[in-house]
Each structure stands twice: as C-alpha cells, then as structure tokens.
Design a protein around this motif. Structure first.
Motif, PDB file in Angstrom:
ATOM      1  N   LYS A   6       5.430  -0.901   2.210  1.00 39.89           N
ATOM      2  CA  LYS A   6       5.869  -0.537   3.562  1.00 39.89           C
ATOM      3  C   LYS A   6       5.023   0.630   4.090  1.00 39.89           C
ATOM      4  N   GLU A   7       4.766   1.615   3.240  1.00 43.69           N
ATOM      5  CA  GLU A   7       3.958   2.768   3.660  1.00 43.69           C
ATOM      6  C   GLU A   7       2.509   2.351   3.920  1.00 43.69           C
ATOM      7  N   ILE A   8       1.965   1.514   3.049  1.00 42.43           N
ATOM      8  CA  ILE A   8       0.590   1.023   3.248  1.00 42.43           C
ATOM      9  C   ILE A   8       0.508   0.254   4.560  1.00 42.43           C
ATOM     10  N   ALA A   9       1.499  -0.603   4.797  1.00 39.81           N
ATOM     11  CA  ALA A   9       1.525  -1.395   6.033  1.00 39.81           C
ATOM     12  C   ALA A   9       1.543  -0.485   7.261  1.00 39.81           C
ATOM     13  N   GLY A  10       2.340   0.564   7.217  1.00 40.70           N
ATOM     14  CA  GLY A  10       2.404   1.507   8.333  1.00 40.70           C
ATOM     15  C   GLY A  10       1.072   2.188   8.569  1.00 40.70           C
ATOM     16  N   ARG A  11       0.403   2.575   7.497  1.00 37.46           N
ATOM     17  CA  ARG A  11      -0.898   3.244   7.627  1.00 37.46           C
ATOM     18  C   ARG A  11      -1.967   2.311   8.196  1.00 37.46           C
ATOM     19  N   LEU A  12      -1.838   1.020   7.849  1.00 36.71           N
ATOM     20  CA  LEU A  12      -2.878   0.067   8.252  1.00 36.71           C
ATOM     21  C   LEU A  12      -2.477  -0.780   9.460  1.00 36.71           C
ATOM     22  N   ASN A  13      -1.303  -0.503  10.018  1.00 33.41           N
ATOM     23  CA  ASN A  13      -0.820  -1.195  11.219  1.00 33.41           C
ATOM     24  C   ASN A  13      -0.725  -2.707  11.057  1.00 33.41           C
ATOM     25  N   VAL A  14      -0.150  -3.131   9.935  1.00 31.52           N
ATOM     26  CA  VAL A  14       0.130  -4.547   9.690  1.00 31.52           C
ATOM     27  C   VAL A  14       1.533  -4.643   9.104  1.00 31.52           C
ATOM     28  N   THR A  15       1.996  -5.876   8.889  1.00 30.00           N
ATOM     29  CA  THR A  15       3.344  -6.037   8.344  1.00 30.00           C
ATOM     30  C   THR A  15       3.341  -5.822   6.827  1.00 30.00           C
ATOM     31  N   GLU A  16       4.520  -5.508   6.344  1.00 37.22           N
ATOM     32  CA  GLU A  16       4.683  -5.343   4.892  1.00 37.22           C
ATOM     33  C   GLU A  16       4.366  -6.657   4.171  1.00 37.22           C
ATOM     34  N   LYS A  17       4.748  -7.781   4.777  1.00 38.73           N
ATOM     35  CA  LYS A  17       4.474  -9.095   4.177  1.00 38.73           C
ATOM     36  C   LYS A  17       2.966  -9.315   4.034  1.00 38.73           C
ATOM     37  N   THR A  18       2.201  -8.906   5.043  1.00 34.86           N
ATOM     38  CA  THR A  18       0.744  -9.037   4.978  1.00 34.86           C
ATOM     39  C   THR A  18       0.194  -8.244   3.797  1.00 34.86           C
ATOM     40  N   ILE A  19       0.677  -7.026   3.613  1.00 33.54           N
ATOM     41  CA  ILE A  19       0.219  -6.193   2.491  1.00 33.54           C
ATOM     42  C   ILE A  19       0.587  -6.852   1.169  1.00 33.54           C
ATOM     43  N   ARG A  20       1.808  -7.347   1.073  1.00 30.42           N
ATOM     44  CA  ARG A  20       2.267  -7.990  -0.161  1.00 30.42           C
ATOM     45  C   ARG A  20       1.383  -9.186  -0.519  1.00 30.42           C
ATOM     46  N   GLU A  47     -13.855 -12.703  -0.731  1.00 33.38           N
ATOM     47  CA  GLU A  47     -14.610 -11.585  -0.170  1.00 33.38           C
ATOM     48  C   GLU A  47     -13.639 -10.607   0.458  1.00 33.38           C
ATOM     49  N   ILE A  48     -13.743  -9.353   0.077  1.00 33.50           N
ATOM     50  CA  ILE A  48     -12.826  -8.362   0.619  1.00 33.50           C
ATOM     51  C   ILE A  48     -13.252  -7.970   2.030  1.00 33.50           C
ATOM     52  N   ASP A  49     -12.250  -7.654   2.839  1.00 29.62           N
ATOM     53  CA  ASP A  49     -12.506  -7.220   4.208  1.00 29.62           C
ATOM     54  C   ASP A  49     -11.975  -5.801   4.389  1.00 29.62           C
ATOM     55  N   ASP A  50     -11.969  -5.322   5.622  1.00 28.13           N
ATOM     56  CA  ASP A  50     -11.524  -3.947   5.890  1.00 28.13           C
ATOM     57  C   ASP A  50     -10.063  -3.719   5.505  1.00 28.13           C
ATOM     58  N   LEU A  51      -9.219  -4.728   5.694  1.00 27.86           N
ATOM     59  CA  LEU A  51      -7.818  -4.579   5.314  1.00 27.86           C
ATOM     60  C   LEU A  51      -7.688  -4.435   3.797  1.00 27.86           C
ATOM     61  N   ASP A  52      -8.405  -5.266   3.062  1.00 32.05           N
ATOM     62  CA  ASP A  52      -8.391  -5.157   1.599  1.00 32.05           C
ATOM     63  C   ASP A  52      -8.885  -3.776   1.165  1.00 32.05           C
ATOM     64  N   ARG A  53      -9.951  -3.317   1.794  1.00 28.64           N
ATOM     65  CA  ARG A  53     -10.485  -1.987   1.463  1.00 28.64           C
ATOM     66  C   ARG A  53      -9.439  -0.898   1.723  1.00 28.64           C
ATOM     67  N   GLY A  54      -8.697  -1.054   2.812  1.00 31.28           N
ATOM     68  CA  GLY A  54      -7.647  -0.092   3.131  1.00 31.28           C
ATOM     69  C   GLY A  54      -6.549  -0.074   2.076  1.00 31.28           C
ATOM     70  N   ILE A  55      -6.169  -1.261   1.611  1.00 23.43           N
ATOM     71  CA  ILE A  55      -5.146  -1.365   0.561  1.00 23.43           C
ATOM     72  C   ILE A  55      -5.655  -0.715  -0.724  1.00 23.43           C
ATOM     73  N   ILE A  56      -6.880  -1.030  -1.090  1.00 25.40           N
ATOM     74  CA  ILE A  56      -7.474  -0.465  -2.312  1.00 25.40           C
ATOM     75  C   ILE A  56      -7.565   1.045  -2.213  1.00 25.40           C
ATOM     76  N   LYS A  57      -7.987   1.536  -1.063  1.00 29.88           N
ATOM     77  CA  LYS A  57      -8.105   2.987  -0.872  1.00 29.88           C
ATOM     78  C   LYS A  57      -6.741   3.669  -0.990  1.00 29.88           C
ATOM     79  N   ALA A  58      -5.727   3.082  -0.369  1.00 31.23           N
ATOM     80  CA  ALA A  58      -4.382   3.667  -0.436  1.00 31.23           C
ATOM     81  C   ALA A  58      -3.881   3.702  -1.875  1.00 31.23           C
ATOM     82  N   LEU A  59      -4.061   2.600  -2.587  1.00 33.21           N
ATOM     83  CA  LEU A  59      -3.579   2.547  -3.962  1.00 33.21           C
ATOM     84  C   LEU A  59      -4.414   3.402  -4.914  1.00 33.21           C
ATOM     85  N   SER A  60      -5.669   3.657  -4.559  1.00 34.19           N
ATOM     86  CA  SER A  60      -6.491   4.528  -5.415  1.00 34.19           C
ATOM     87  C   SER A  60      -6.034   5.976  -5.295  1.00 34.19           C
ATOM     88  N   MET A  61      -5.405   6.317  -4.164  1.00 33.86           N
ATOM     89  CA  MET A  61      -4.858   7.667  -3.989  1.00 33.86           C
ATOM     90  C   MET A  61      -3.481   7.782  -4.625  1.00 33.86           C
TER      91      MET A  61
END
Length: 148
Positions: free
Chosen positions: A25-39, A4-18
């Motif tokens: 690293k840029e996605i992590a900065g926008r979403l205030n989490v670590t790069e490892k979390t995004i990966r 089940e996707i959550d708000d963080l997943d939605r943020g990643i999807i939104k960033a990559l859709s743009m």
C-alpha cells in the motif's frame, strides 16, 4: 529471460531496497498506482528471479567486526576446484571470478583478526592456490543495495 523491467518495476525495487518490509500500500502510494498493481508486479519480479527479498544482517551486531578482501591466483585449470573449496570455508561470504592478475576475489568476515588469520591459514592449505593478496578492511563507509 524475457521479462524486461520498466520504470514501475525499478520504483518497486528501489522502495524495497530501502525497506524490504515496506507495505504494498505504501509503495503504491509513492508510485501513484494501485496496491493490486504493486502486488502483481512484485509477484512477476519474484517469479522471474529479478527480485529476492531477504533479511540483511549487520555483521557488526553479530560480533563480526573484522573483514578482509582476498585476491587469489590459482594454478592452471584449477578455478572450479578452488571455488568449491572456498565455498566450504566458514568465514568466506562472497566469491567472485574477476579479470586481471587475480582471477578470484573473496570477502571474509570474522569476529577478530585472529579468525581472519585462520582463514588465511586455510587458504595456504589449498595446493591449487599459487598466490594471494590480502586486503584488511579497516572501516566500511557504504554498503548499499540501491541499484537505481
């Protein structure tokens, strides 16, 4: 599917859709989490077939300047066969099953109106198609991949 996707997943999807090439690293900065979390989240989204990152082509830059949406009626018990035949037509880029009077809808792109006409002529050769309605696209004002 158990994921089940959550708000963080939605943020990643939104960033990559743009920008599908945006750095983690840029996605992590926008979403205030670590790069490892995004990966890790990205890997889960891909593994669970929620996200697929592909190159999207602007058809006009390839010379595909004409388009049409075609609604299709078919004979009884013919939908599967017609779908398979439609998949083989070069200009047909989108096929969907719909509700209502026309159970199939296709979208086609071509360099010019003559090739749209060729596609229509190919549809006329499919005996299982009983009727179709062609809507020529004159101008596209929005074509978005932003789902959130």
């Amino acid at each position: 599917m158990d994921y089940e996707i959550d708000d963080l997943d939605r943020g990643i999807i939104k960033a990559l859709s743009m920008d599908g090439r945006m750095a983690f690293k840029e996605i992590a900065g926008r979403l205030n989490v670590t790069e490892k979390t995004i990966r890790l989240r990205y890997k889960s989204l891909v593994e669970n077939k929620i996200l697929e990152v592909v190159g999207v082509v602007n058809p006009i830059t390839l010379g595909l300047k004409s388009g049409a949406i075609i609604q299709i009626k078919v004979g009884p018990h013919s939908i599967s066969k017609v779908i398979e035949l439609l998949k083989k037509i070069k200009g047909v880029r989108y096929i969907t099953l719909t509700s209502g009077e026309y159970p199939l809808l296709v979208q086609t792109t071509a360099p010019n109106q003559e090739e749209i006409t060729e596609t229509i002529n190919k549809l006329n050769q499919i005996q299982e198609i009983t009727h179709f309605n062609t809507i020529v696209q004159l101008q596209v004002y929005k074509n978005s991949f932003d789902y959130f």
